[in-house]
Write an enzyme that holds these catalytic residues in place. Structure first.
Site, short mmCIF file in Angstrom:
data_model
loop_
_atom_site.label_atom_id
_atom_site.label_comp_id
_atom_site.label_asym_id
_atom_site.label_seq_id
_atom_site.Cartn_x
_atom_site.Cartn_y
_atom_site.Cartn_z
N LYS A 73 52.81 5.11 -15.56
CA LYS A 73 53.68 5.93 -16.42
C LYS A 73 53.90 7.30 -15.80
O LYS A 73 54.39 8.22 -16.46
CB LYS A 73 53.02 6.09 -17.79
CG LYS A 73 52.78 4.79 -18.52
CD LYS A 73 52.03 5.06 -19.83
CE LYS A 73 51.06 3.95 -20.12
NZ LYS A 73 50.06 4.36 -21.13
N ARG A 90 33.95 -5.05 -2.08
CA ARG A 90 32.65 -4.46 -1.82
C ARG A 90 32.46 -3.07 -2.44
O ARG A 90 31.46 -2.82 -3.11
CB ARG A 90 32.40 -4.30 -0.30
CG ARG A 90 31.84 -5.50 0.39
CD ARG A 90 32.36 -5.54 1.80
NE ARG A 90 33.79 -5.77 1.71
CZ ARG A 90 34.32 -6.99 1.58
NH1 ARG A 90 33.57 -8.03 1.62
NH2 ARG A 90 35.62 -7.15 1.44
N THR A 91 33.40 -2.18 -2.17
CA THR A 91 33.14 -0.78 -2.52
C THR A 91 33.05 -0.60 -4.04
O THR A 91 32.11 0.01 -4.56
CB THR A 91 34.25 0.12 -1.93
OG1 THR A 91 34.39 -0.21 -0.55
CG2 THR A 91 33.90 1.59 -2.08
N1 CP Z 1 34.41 -2.27 3.36
C1 CP Z 1 35.22 -2.12 2.28
O1 CP Z 1 35.68 -1.03 1.98
O2 CP Z 1 35.48 -3.28 1.60
P1 CP Z 1 36.38 -3.38 0.29
O3 CP Z 1 37.80 -3.04 0.69
O4 CP Z 1 36.24 -4.79 -0.20
O5 CP Z 1 35.89 -2.37 -0.70
#
Ligand code: CP
Length: 307
Positions: free
Chosen positions: A80, A51-52
């Site tokens: 590295k 999502r993020t």
């Molecule tokens: N809510 C959230 O942070 O989802 P992700 O880990 O998929 O980004």
């Protein structure tokens, strides 16, 4: 130039303005489709994300901008031995704004200290996840019309869940928000959250173990996943992982207007039979996160004088 490392980097007034902008983007997306023409966002993800990362990229693309970055440390020069400080000095030459996720708490702060472009904390270890919080509170505000006067139950892994810590930071600034913290003893909120945030600010809160004991008094139920990646012992994780399962039967005891939120991803803590209940709003949260991230990008680029 502003960075967004914690929800407290925006005052309540600035947060209201940011949410107002996100709301306007939601209802009139076409009005913003060229606001970031020629701009670039770097997404530096040293930890997995769906999502993020994708919503930051979608947010920039929705406004005419473009994206660059990496989705795992293994495909970057971190392998590295390059430090976050050096990486961000380099990335500052390539992009106008950067969203960074890192397993080490405080890594986005280090990035901000060495950056010439705005930095957004996209999740640092078990610490903070401020843009998730903005999506959470936008969703609460859209559903309830206000961020004052309600009871929120936060359920699950309150020890390692960074979305929980950011959400509490943000919500204690509003009037008459009551917290019911629902977790097994081992996964209670860290002491700095309990003592420094809740006790010291005179916040109305209680800690309980059983969701069934309190579900009827809640206006919002914020479910969370047990954070497998932060446990030291597999056995301990297995013992905790199915501690809470919200299903249709349990939801029978909730108020007809108690909304269910979850930052996602979920495991078993919300059964799929809840998804079609009109009170289940976690996919609406996902949607709001794109508008919120558009708003964050615009706000930070303006603060940097880039727009
Ligand atoms: N809510 C959230 O942070 O989802 P992700 O880990 O998929 O980004």
């Amino acid at each position: 130039m502003k960075h967004l490392l914690s929800p407290l980097d925006f005052t309540v007034q600035e947060t209201e303005e940011l949410l107002d902008l996100a709301h306007d983007i939601r209802i009139s997306p076409d009005n913003y489709s060229h606001h970031c023409d020629g701009k670039k966002i770097a997404t530096l993800f040293y930890e997995p994300s769906t999502r993020t990362r994708l919503s930051f990229e979608a947010a920039m693309m929705n406004m005419g901008g473009t994206c660059l970055g990496f989705s795992e440390a293994a495909s970057s020069s971190a392998t590295k031995g390059e430090t976050v400080a050096d990486t961000i000095r380099v990335v500052s030459s390539y992009a106008d704004i950067c969203a960074i996720r890192h397993p080490k708490e405080g890594a986005p702060r280090v990035a901000a200290d060495h950056s010439t472009i705005p930095i957004v904390n996209a999740g640092d270890g078990g610490h903070q996840h401020p843009t998730q919080t903005l999506a959470d509170i936008m969703t609460i505000r859209e559903l309830r019309g206000s961020l004052n006067n309600f009871t929120i139950g936060i359920c699950g892994d309150l020890k390692f869940g960074r979305t929980v810590h950011s959400l509490i930071h943000a919500l204690i600034r509003y009037e008459n928000v009551r917290f019911v913290l629902i977790s097994p003893r081992e996964l209670r909120v860290p002491e700095y959250v309990r003592e420094d945030l809740l006790v010291d600010n005179g916040v109305d809160f209680r800690e309980v173990e059983k969701l069934e004991d309190v579900i009827d008094m809640l206006d919002i139920l914020y479910m969370t996943r047990v954070q497998k990646e932060r446990f030291f012992s597999e056995d301990e994780y297995i013992r905790m992982k199915d501690y809470y399962i919200l299903n249709k039967d349990k939801l029978e005891y909730a108020k007809p207007d108690m909304y269910v939120l979850h930052p996602l991803p979920r495991n078993n803590e919300i059964a799929s039979d809840v998804d079609n209940d009109p009170r289940a709003k976690y996919f609406e949260q996902v949607n709001n996160a794109v508008y919120v991230r558009q708003s964050v990008i615009l706000t930070l680029l303006r603060s940097a004088g880039t727009l």
